[in-house]
Scaffold this motif. Structure first.
Motif, PDB file in Angstrom:
ATOM      1  N   LEU A  19       0.847  -1.190   0.000  1.00  0.00           N
ATOM      2  CA  LEU A  19       0.000   0.000   0.000  1.00  0.00           C
ATOM      3  C   LEU A  19       0.884   1.241   0.000  1.00  0.00           C
ATOM      4  O   LEU A  19       1.953   1.257   0.607  1.00  0.00           O
ATOM      5  CB  LEU A  19      -0.901   0.010   1.227  1.00  0.00           C
ATOM      6  CG  LEU A  19      -1.782  -1.224   1.434  1.00  0.00           C
ATOM      7  CD1 LEU A  19      -2.663  -1.032   2.662  1.00  0.00           C
ATOM      8  CD2 LEU A  19      -2.607  -1.531   0.205  1.00  0.00           C
ATOM      9  N   SER A  20       0.400   2.260  -0.671  1.00  0.00           N
ATOM     10  CA  SER A  20       1.103   3.532  -0.721  1.00  0.00           C
ATOM     11  C   SER A  20       0.209   4.626  -0.173  1.00  0.00           C
ATOM     12  O   SER A  20      -1.024   4.539  -0.255  1.00  0.00           O
ATOM     13  CB  SER A  20       1.501   3.880  -2.153  1.00  0.00           C
ATOM     14  OG  SER A  20       2.368   2.909  -2.695  1.00  0.00           O
ATOM     15  N   CYS A  21       0.829   5.649   0.348  1.00  0.00           N
ATOM     16  CA  CYS A  21       0.101   6.806   0.860  1.00  0.00           C
ATOM     17  C   CYS A  21       0.847   8.049   0.408  1.00  0.00           C
ATOM     18  O   CYS A  21       1.911   8.375   0.944  1.00  0.00           O
ATOM     19  CB  CYS A  21       0.010   6.748   2.376  1.00  0.00           C
ATOM     20  SG  CYS A  21      -0.834   8.151   3.130  1.00  0.00           S
ATOM     21  N   ALA A  22       0.308   8.713  -0.584  1.00  0.00           N
ATOM     22  CA  ALA A  22       0.924   9.923  -1.110  1.00  0.00           C
ATOM     23  C   ALA A  22       0.420  11.119  -0.324  1.00  0.00           C
ATOM     24  O   ALA A  22      -0.787  11.293  -0.152  1.00  0.00           O
ATOM     25  CB  ALA A  22       0.592  10.074  -2.588  1.00  0.00           C
ATOM     26  N   VAL A  23       1.345  11.930   0.128  1.00  0.00           N
ATOM     27  CA  VAL A  23       1.009  13.101   0.937  1.00  0.00           C
ATOM     28  C   VAL A  23       1.227  14.356   0.109  1.00  0.00           C
ATOM     29  O   VAL A  23       2.254  14.496  -0.556  1.00  0.00           O
ATOM     30  CB  VAL A  23       1.858  13.149   2.207  1.00  0.00           C
ATOM     31  CG1 VAL A  23       1.477  14.350   3.067  1.00  0.00           C
ATOM     32  CG2 VAL A  23       1.692  11.845   3.006  1.00  0.00           C
ATOM     33  N   SER A  24       0.285  15.259   0.164  1.00  0.00           N
ATOM     34  CA  SER A  24       0.418  16.516  -0.554  1.00  0.00           C
ATOM     35  C   SER A  24       0.032  17.667   0.360  1.00  0.00           C
ATOM     36  O   SER A  24      -0.592  17.472   1.399  1.00  0.00           O
ATOM     37  CB  SER A  24      -0.471  16.512  -1.799  1.00  0.00           C
ATOM     38  OG  SER A  24      -1.826  16.342  -1.454  1.00  0.00           O
ATOM     39  N   GLY A  25       0.421  18.838  -0.033  1.00  0.00           N
ATOM     40  CA  GLY A  25       0.082  20.018   0.735  1.00  0.00           C
ATOM     41  C   GLY A  25       1.168  20.464   1.692  1.00  0.00           C
ATOM     42  O   GLY A  25       1.227  21.623   2.070  1.00  0.00           O
ATOM     43  N   ARG A  26       1.968  19.531   2.101  1.00  0.00           N
ATOM     44  CA  ARG A  26       3.061  19.857   3.007  1.00  0.00           C
ATOM     45  C   ARG A  26       4.027  18.676   3.004  1.00  0.00           C
ATOM     46  O   ARG A  26       3.617  17.536   2.843  1.00  0.00           O
ATOM     47  CB  ARG A  26       2.528  20.104   4.411  1.00  0.00           C
ATOM     48  CG  ARG A  26       3.539  20.678   5.373  1.00  0.00           C
ATOM     49  CD  ARG A  26       2.885  21.131   6.664  1.00  0.00           C
ATOM     50  NE  ARG A  26       1.980  22.258   6.462  1.00  0.00           N
ATOM     51  CZ  ARG A  26       1.351  22.893   7.428  1.00  0.00           C
ATOM     52  NH1 ARG A  26       1.492  22.494   8.678  1.00  0.00           N
ATOM     53  NH2 ARG A  26       0.563  23.912   7.174  1.00  0.00           N
ATOM     54  N   THR A  27       5.282  18.957   3.224  1.00  0.00           N
ATOM     55  CA  THR A  27       6.248  17.872   3.322  1.00  0.00           C
ATOM     56  C   THR A  27       5.984  17.042   4.570  1.00  0.00           C
ATOM     57  O   THR A  27       5.596  17.575   5.610  1.00  0.00           O
ATOM     58  CB  THR A  27       7.690  18.414   3.360  1.00  0.00           C
ATOM     59  OG1 THR A  27       8.595  17.314   3.540  1.00  0.00           O
ATOM     60  CG2 THR A  27       7.875  19.392   4.492  1.00  0.00           C
ATOM     61  N   ILE A  28       6.179  15.744   4.459  1.00  0.00           N
ATOM     62  CA  ILE A  28       5.906  14.874   5.598  1.00  0.00           C
ATOM     63  C   ILE A  28       7.121  14.716   6.490  1.00  0.00           C
ATOM     64  O   ILE A  28       7.095  13.942   7.437  1.00  0.00           O
ATOM     65  CB  ILE A  28       5.439  13.475   5.140  1.00  0.00           C
ATOM     66  CG1 ILE A  28       6.533  12.763   4.335  1.00  0.00           C
ATOM     67  CG2 ILE A  28       4.148  13.572   4.392  1.00  0.00           C
ATOM     68  CD1 ILE A  28       6.228  11.297   4.104  1.00  0.00           C
ATOM     69  N   ASN A  29       8.177  15.468   6.201  1.00  0.00           N
ATOM     70  CA  ASN A  29       9.429  15.273   6.936  1.00  0.00           C
ATOM     71  C   ASN A  29       9.254  15.416   8.440  1.00  0.00           C
ATOM     72  O   ASN A  29       9.980  14.804   9.207  1.00  0.00           O
ATOM     73  CB  ASN A  29      10.476  16.279   6.463  1.00  0.00           C
ATOM     74  CG  ASN A  29      10.933  15.985   5.058  1.00  0.00           C
ATOM     75  OD1 ASN A  29      10.235  15.336   4.299  1.00  0.00           O
ATOM     76  ND2 ASN A  29      12.102  16.462   4.708  1.00  0.00           N
TER      77      ASN A  29
END
Length: 123
Positions: A19-29
């Motif tokens: 499974l993948s989870c792409a994050v947008s809107g802000r860096t997940i760092n």
């Protein structure tokens, strides 16, 4: 912050999925990340979490030894590799992110959620 889970589908018992989870809107760092699932008629269940820099992970008993959480901060994406799948793990799988430090295990500790991806394991 928006999270988009993908990679679910129909798989035969004993098989694997990532499974993948792409994050947008802000860096997940700066975010810890986690995976949960909800099977029909059951409570939401914690599966795995990882610290913001990936130095620590924690797994729920039901997936320990069969799943691996990982992250690629350069791609702003989180993964859950699942192996030796059984029909009883059929559920909607959710990714989540939180700016809490450490390894949050409870759903209320997460601030952002993806929409879920359905995993169906056939017998």
């Amino acid at each position: 912050v928006q999270l988009q889970a993908s990679g679910g589908g129909l798989v035969q018992g004993g098989g694997s999925l990532r499974l993948s989870c792409a994050v947008s809107g802000r860096t997940i760092n700066n975010y810890a990340v986690g995976w949960f699932r909800r099977a029909p008629g059951k409570e939401r269940e914690f599966l795995a979490s990882m610290t913001w820099n990936g130095d620590r992970t924690y797994y729920g008993d039901s997936v320990l030894g069969r799943s691996t959480i990982s992250r690629d901060n350069a791609k702003n994406t989180v993964y859950l590799q699942m192996n030796s799948l059984k029909p009883e793990v059929t559920a909607v799988y959710y990714c989540a992110a939180t700016f809490y430090t450490g390894l949050p295990l409870r759903a209320y500790e997460y601030h952002y959620w993806g929409q879920g991806t359905l995993v169906t394991v056939s017998s």
